[in-house]
Write a protein that holds these residues in place. Structure first.
Motif, PDB file in Angstrom:
ATOM      1  N   LEU A  19       0.413  -0.717  -0.163  1.00 34.57           N
ATOM      2  CA  LEU A  19       0.370   0.174   0.335  1.00 34.57           C
ATOM      3  C   LEU A  19       0.277   1.159  -0.088  1.00 34.57           C
ATOM      4  O   LEU A  19       0.390   2.193  -0.265  1.00 34.57           O
ATOM      5  CB  LEU A  19      -0.617   0.337   1.279  1.00 34.57           C
ATOM      6  CG  LEU A  19      -2.278  -0.876   1.400  1.00 34.57           C
ATOM      7  CD1 LEU A  19      -3.328  -0.780   2.458  1.00 34.57           C
ATOM      8  CD2 LEU A  19      -3.190  -0.653   0.091  1.00 34.57           C
ATOM      9  N   ASN A  20       2.161   0.986   0.413  1.00 33.14           N
ATOM     10  CA  ASN A  20       2.616   2.285   0.161  1.00 33.14           C
ATOM     11  C   ASN A  20       3.077   2.881  -1.029  1.00 33.14           C
ATOM     12  O   ASN A  20       3.457   4.251  -1.046  1.00 33.14           O
ATOM     13  CB  ASN A  20       4.195   2.024   0.982  1.00 33.14           C
ATOM     14  CG  ASN A  20       5.560   2.647   1.117  1.00 33.14           C
ATOM     15  OD1 ASN A  20       4.918   4.094   1.287  1.00 33.14           O
ATOM     16  ND2 ASN A  20       6.307   2.759   0.870  1.00 33.14           N
ATOM     17  N   LEU A  23      -0.830   3.248  -2.604  1.00 33.65           N
ATOM     18  CA  LEU A  23      -2.180   4.725  -2.273  1.00 33.65           C
ATOM     19  C   LEU A  23      -1.735   6.360  -2.000  1.00 33.65           C
ATOM     20  O   LEU A  23      -0.853   6.867  -2.729  1.00 33.65           O
ATOM     21  CB  LEU A  23      -2.043   4.967  -0.109  1.00 33.65           C
ATOM     22  CG  LEU A  23      -3.142   3.481   0.158  1.00 33.65           C
ATOM     23  CD1 LEU A  23      -2.512   3.514   2.068  1.00 33.65           C
ATOM     24  CD2 LEU A  23      -4.275   3.257   0.205  1.00 33.65           C
ATOM     25  N   ASP A  25      -1.633  10.231  -1.512  1.00 30.93           N
ATOM     26  CA  ASP A  25      -1.051  10.818  -0.215  1.00 30.93           C
ATOM     27  C   ASP A  25      -1.425  11.166   0.729  1.00 30.93           C
ATOM     28  O   ASP A  25      -0.961  10.892   1.979  1.00 30.93           O
ATOM     29  CB  ASP A  25      -0.790  12.552  -1.743  1.00 30.93           C
ATOM     30  CG  ASP A  25       0.326  12.946  -2.395  1.00 30.93           C
ATOM     31  OD1 ASP A  25       0.482  10.962  -2.051  1.00 30.93           O
ATOM     32  OD2 ASP A  25       0.599  13.322  -3.001  1.00 30.93           O
ATOM     33  N   HIS A  27      -4.429   8.946   1.870  1.00 29.04           N
ATOM     34  CA  HIS A  27      -4.365   7.569   2.925  1.00 29.04           C
ATOM     35  C   HIS A  27      -3.010   7.411   2.908  1.00 29.04           C
ATOM     36  O   HIS A  27      -3.407   6.703   3.806  1.00 29.04           O
ATOM     37  CB  HIS A  27      -5.373   7.282   1.782  1.00 29.04           C
ATOM     38  CG  HIS A  27      -6.663   7.554   1.914  1.00 29.04           C
ATOM     39  ND1 HIS A  27      -7.497   7.636   2.557  1.00 29.04           N
ATOM     40  CD2 HIS A  27      -6.906   8.116   0.941  1.00 29.04           C
ATOM     41  CE1 HIS A  27      -8.723   7.571   1.758  1.00 29.04           C
ATOM     42  NE2 HIS A  27      -9.018   8.483   0.635  1.00 29.04           N
ATOM     43  N   HIS A  28      -1.815   8.001   2.123  1.00 32.51           N
ATOM     44  CA  HIS A  28      -0.909   7.728   2.501  1.00 32.51           C
ATOM     45  C   HIS A  28      -0.298   7.577   3.753  1.00 32.51           C
ATOM     46  O   HIS A  28      -0.038   6.837   4.806  1.00 32.51           O
ATOM     47  CB  HIS A  28       0.152   7.822   1.526  1.00 32.51           C
ATOM     48  CG  HIS A  28       0.856   6.983   1.758  1.00 32.51           C
ATOM     49  ND1 HIS A  28       2.494   7.685   2.206  1.00 32.51           N
ATOM     50  CD2 HIS A  28       2.251   6.372   0.664  1.00 32.51           C
ATOM     51  CE1 HIS A  28       3.580   7.427   2.756  1.00 32.51           C
ATOM     52  NE2 HIS A  28       3.347   5.643   1.640  1.00 32.51           N
ATOM     53  N   VAL A 160       6.990   9.163   2.626  1.00 22.71           N
ATOM     54  CA  VAL A 160       7.781   7.503   2.548  1.00 22.71           C
ATOM     55  C   VAL A 160       8.066   7.103   3.747  1.00 22.71           C
ATOM     56  O   VAL A 160       8.628   5.985   3.991  1.00 22.71           O
ATOM     57  CB  VAL A 160       8.284   7.849   1.767  1.00 22.71           C
ATOM     58  CG1 VAL A 160       8.816   5.872   1.040  1.00 22.71           C
ATOM     59  CG2 VAL A 160       7.364   8.197   0.128  1.00 22.71           C
ATOM     60  N   TYR A 163       6.366   6.852   6.893  1.00 22.05           N
ATOM     61  CA  TYR A 163       5.311   5.528   6.236  1.00 22.05           C
ATOM     62  C   TYR A 163       6.238   4.111   7.218  1.00 22.05           C
ATOM     63  O   TYR A 163       5.712   3.258   7.342  1.00 22.05           O
ATOM     64  CB  TYR A 163       4.340   5.403   4.943  1.00 22.05           C
ATOM     65  CG  TYR A 163       3.647   3.926   4.602  1.00 22.05           C
ATOM     66  CD1 TYR A 163       2.220   4.773   5.130  1.00 22.05           C
ATOM     67  CD2 TYR A 163       4.316   2.753   4.837  1.00 22.05           C
ATOM     68  CE1 TYR A 163       1.340   3.289   4.264  1.00 22.05           C
ATOM     69  CE2 TYR A 163       2.594   1.775   4.044  1.00 22.05           C
ATOM     70  CZ  TYR A 163       1.637   1.986   4.047  1.00 22.05           C
ATOM     71  OH  TYR A 163       0.980   1.016   3.654  1.00 22.05           O
TER      72      TYR A 163
END
Length: 316
Positions: A19-20, A23, A25, A27-28, A160, A163
């Motif tokens: 998902l990284n 998704l 931006d 929802h990330h 990133v 996350y």
């Protein structure tokens, strides 16, 4: 630990990793926050779901990690990695002290005592506003969240990196939790939850096992709080309030108390229900309440708790 449960946990982590890259931006960023709160709920779930101890004071462990990290970086000039470790150590030490005192009570008294300790912690943050900045909280500068480790240049404010850091924390806690609940210690906690007196008569040290559960649970919650401070750059007294002691209970109940992945499902569901409904109406809590009632009617033991009872007995 059986092969099916291990495969399920690996699949969950693999899905979150994928998902990284998929998704958008918004929802990330939301999912990174959900993973941190899910770690908070997983720490709570260990104590409530497996040991059967209902606490209303876990916000203080989350806040201890958050403030232990933020204050050490703000006033002592610690780097982000040492601040993170300092936050975890603060939460673990606090959990040990609170456990030694609160476990002298049981049942409703334990719930009230933990809530009172949390209120004391919350008021302490407000009282020492000279250092904690009281109810306003404080921001941790982006520059303080940039560091080098093992030859890598990491900026925790980068979406990133944030996350992936949240995913790493979630993965580590998930598999540590899976190992704990599959171990003899985890089985003893379940025995205490089901019948504390019988467990004591079998020769187990109930107090020591419950204290260990409080410390491990508090340490995990502190790790979540420390991660939140680093990844989102903020520490605030709101996170030590009673509201943040009730939320992990709700997340755990919705996902399934006594399950390892249930807290993630509960956190994800609640976060998005509130997020989506609040965009349409100011009475979003009414919608949230109705959704919770429907969910409880069809899944009385939470989503994964009910699934385990009806179809998948192998779920940990």
């Amino acid at each position: 630990m059986n092969g099916k449960s291990l495969a399920l946990h690996v699949a969950v982590v693999a899905l979150l990793f994928a998902l990284n890259f998929l998704l958008p931006d918004y929802h990330h960023g939301v999912l990174a926050r959900v993973m941190v709160f899910a770690v908070f709920a997983m720490g709570y779930g260990l104590l409530f779901g497996y040991a059967g101890l209902l606490s209303l004071g876990h916000a203080m462990f989350f806040a201890a990690g958050m403030y232990g990290t933020g204050l050490s970086m703000l006033h002592l000039g610690w780097s982000a990695p040492f601040g993170f470790l300092g936050g975890i150590a603060a939460g673990a030490l606090l959990a040990l002290v609170i456990g030694l005192l609160a476990l002298r009570t049981t049942g409703v008294a334990f719930m009230i005592v933990t809530m009172m300790f949390a209120q004391v912690f919350y008021l302490t943050i407000l009282y020492f506003s000279r250092w904690t900045r009281g109810d306003e909280g404080f921001v941790i500068d982006r520059q303080a969240r940039v560091f080098d480790v093992a030859g890598l240049h990491l900026d925790l404010a980068d979406p990133v990196t944030r996350y992936m850091a949240a995913l790493i924390l979630f993965t580590v806690v998930l598999f540590v939790l899976l190992r704990i609940v599959s171990s003899p210690f985890g089985r003893v906690l379940v025995a205490i939850r089901e019948n504390e007196e019988r467990t004591r008569m079998l020769g187990y040290d109930v107090f020591a096992n419950k204290l260990a559960a409080v410390v491990v649970s508090g340490t995990i919650c502190a790790a979540a709080g420390a991660a939140y401070a680093l990844l989102f750059g903020f520490a605030g007294a709101t996170f030590a309030s009673v509201q943040y002691s009730i939320l992990p209970l709700l997340w755990t109940l919705l996902g399934g108390a006594g399950t390892t992945i249930g807290p993630l499902l509960g956190t994800l569901f609640m976060y998005y229900v509130v997020d989506v409904t609040s965009g349409y109406t100011s009475a979003y809590l009414l919608v949230v309440g109705a959704a919770l009632i429907v969910l409880v009617l069809f899944f009385p033991k939470g989503v994964l708790g009910t699934v385990r009872d009806r179809w998948a007995r192998w779920l940990p």
